[in-house]
Design a protein around this motif. Structure first.
Motif, short mmCIF file in Angstrom:
data_model
loop_
_atom_site.label_atom_id
_atom_site.label_comp_id
_atom_site.label_asym_id
_atom_site.label_seq_id
_atom_site.Cartn_x
_atom_site.Cartn_y
_atom_site.Cartn_z
N ASP A 237 0.75 -1.33 0.00
CA ASP A 237 0.01 -0.06 -0.06
C ASP A 237 0.86 1.18 0.10
N GLN A 238 2.15 1.20 0.51
CA GLN A 238 2.94 2.47 0.81
C GLN A 238 3.45 2.47 -0.98
N HIS A 239 3.92 1.34 -1.19
CA HIS A 239 4.34 1.65 -2.71
C HIS A 239 3.45 2.08 -3.57
N ASP A 240 2.36 1.75 -3.53
CA ASP A 240 1.29 2.15 -4.44
C ASP A 240 1.10 3.55 -4.19
N ALA A 241 1.04 4.17 -2.89
CA ALA A 241 0.85 5.54 -2.46
C ALA A 241 1.84 6.42 -3.21
N LEU A 242 3.21 6.00 -2.98
CA LEU A 242 4.32 6.61 -3.62
C LEU A 242 4.15 6.84 -5.04
N THR A 243 4.08 5.74 -5.95
CA THR A 243 3.83 5.77 -7.19
C THR A 243 2.65 6.75 -7.83
N ALA A 244 1.64 6.81 -6.95
CA ALA A 244 0.56 7.56 -7.17
C ALA A 244 0.77 8.96 -7.24
N ALA A 245 1.78 9.29 -6.31
CA ALA A 245 2.23 10.75 -6.09
C ALA A 245 3.33 11.10 -7.04
N GLY A 246 3.69 10.24 -7.97
CA GLY A 246 4.58 10.55 -8.90
C GLY A 246 5.91 10.26 -8.77
N VAL A 247 6.44 9.33 -7.32
CA VAL A 247 7.79 9.05 -6.88
C VAL A 247 7.97 7.75 -7.47
N ALA A 248 9.31 7.84 -8.10
CA ALA A 248 9.95 6.60 -8.53
C ALA A 248 10.29 5.76 -7.27
N VAL A 249 10.02 4.58 -7.28
CA VAL A 249 10.40 3.54 -6.16
C VAL A 249 11.59 2.58 -6.70
N ARG A 250 12.70 2.39 -5.91
CA ARG A 250 13.65 1.28 -6.36
C ARG A 250 13.79 0.54 -4.88
N THR A 251 13.80 -0.81 -5.17
CA THR A 251 14.09 -1.43 -3.84
C THR A 251 15.15 -2.41 -4.18
N VAL A 252 15.86 -2.74 -2.97
CA VAL A 252 16.97 -3.75 -3.20
C VAL A 252 16.45 -4.95 -2.36
N GLY A 253 17.18 -6.21 -2.94
CA GLY A 253 16.60 -7.51 -2.56
C GLY A 253 17.09 -8.22 -1.26
N VAL A 254 16.66 -7.65 -0.15
CA VAL A 254 17.23 -7.97 1.03
C VAL A 254 16.66 -9.41 1.26
#
Length: 258
Positions: A237-254
């Protein structure tokens, strides 16, 4: 269980209970009471607990962040990978503002061999970069917070406002869809706001444990951010909120073990 893992476990217990018992902790972790006493003495030196007969009493207020030395033990692998990922986003020659915090300290370690101009907002990062051969190191003025060793106050804000950065790498105490970027310390809020206003691009570096949290001071809404770098335990849900706000999300594979 190693000492660092055990101390984190004790910290987690202190978040739900104001007191801990030496006897109970020793039985829970399968170690001697002397070992637990040493752990509690270490936490007492960091200002996390006050030692009492048979255990310790938490000194952490709910509205305050744990000390730097404690946070530095948390999500160590995630922070290292996040630091490397943020470094990969920076082009040689950039002017970079590097916020205070344990995750941004990993960014400093990851850019030691890069050709960059860096203004760090914490003494730990400044020390990390002081011997870097190709880094042009610029320090702000201002007051240094005890314990945290980061720069705050009007002199720091004025120094930042006098400069322009290609990228500001910002840490946080909390990041949520509802309240945006937040921090516990109010003078630090003002410094972060000045940093964001002086940068062409804002990159947030934080582990997934910061999502959904809200600290005391509001820094900015999500739509003021450009990129968030975090680990792959980021809630959907936080990922979706960020992308909806136009923020690019990059995740590392812990979680994937990378």
């Amino acid at each position: 269980m190693e000492s660092s893992d055990r101390i984190l476990s004790i910290m987690n217990a202190l978040r739900t209970s104001d007191t801990v018992s030496v006897t109970e902790l020793a039985a829970e972790h399968g170690v001697s009471e002397m070992t637990i006493r040493r752990d509690l003495d270490e936490l007492a030196q960091q200002g996390v607990v006050r030692r009492v007969r048979g255990g310790a009493l938490s000194l952490l207020l709910r509205g305050e962040e744990p000390p730097f030395g404690v946070r530095e033990r948390e999500a160590v692998e995630a922070k290292r990978l996040i630091g490397a990922e943020v470094a990969s986003l920076l082009a040689d020659g950039e002017a970079v503002l590097l916020d205070s915090g344990t995750t941004t300290l990993e960014v400093a370690r990851a850019v030691r061999d890069r050709r960059l101009t860096v203004l760090p907002l914490a003494m730990q990062a400044a020390q990390e970069l002081a011997g870097a051969p190709r880094v042009r190191l610029v320090l702000p003025g201002g007051e240094v917070r005890p314990g945290e060793m980061n720069f705050v106050g009007p002199l720091t804000e004025t120094s930042i406002k006098a400069l322009r950065f290609d990228t500001a790498v910002i840490g946080c105490c909390g990041l949520s869809a509802e309240h945006g970027l937040t921090a516990h310390d109010l003078p630090e809020v003002a410094v972060k706001q000045a940093a964001i206003a002086s940068a062409r691009r804002v990159v947030i570096a934080c582990d997934s444990g910061k999502f959904g949290r809200t600290a005391f001071g509001a820094v900015c809404p999500l739509d003021r951010l450009d990129v968030v770098v975090t680990d792959d335990a980021l809630p959907r849900d936080q990922h979706d909120a960020l992308t909806a706000a136009g923020v690019a999300v990059r995740t590392v594979g812990v979680r994937a073990g990378s």
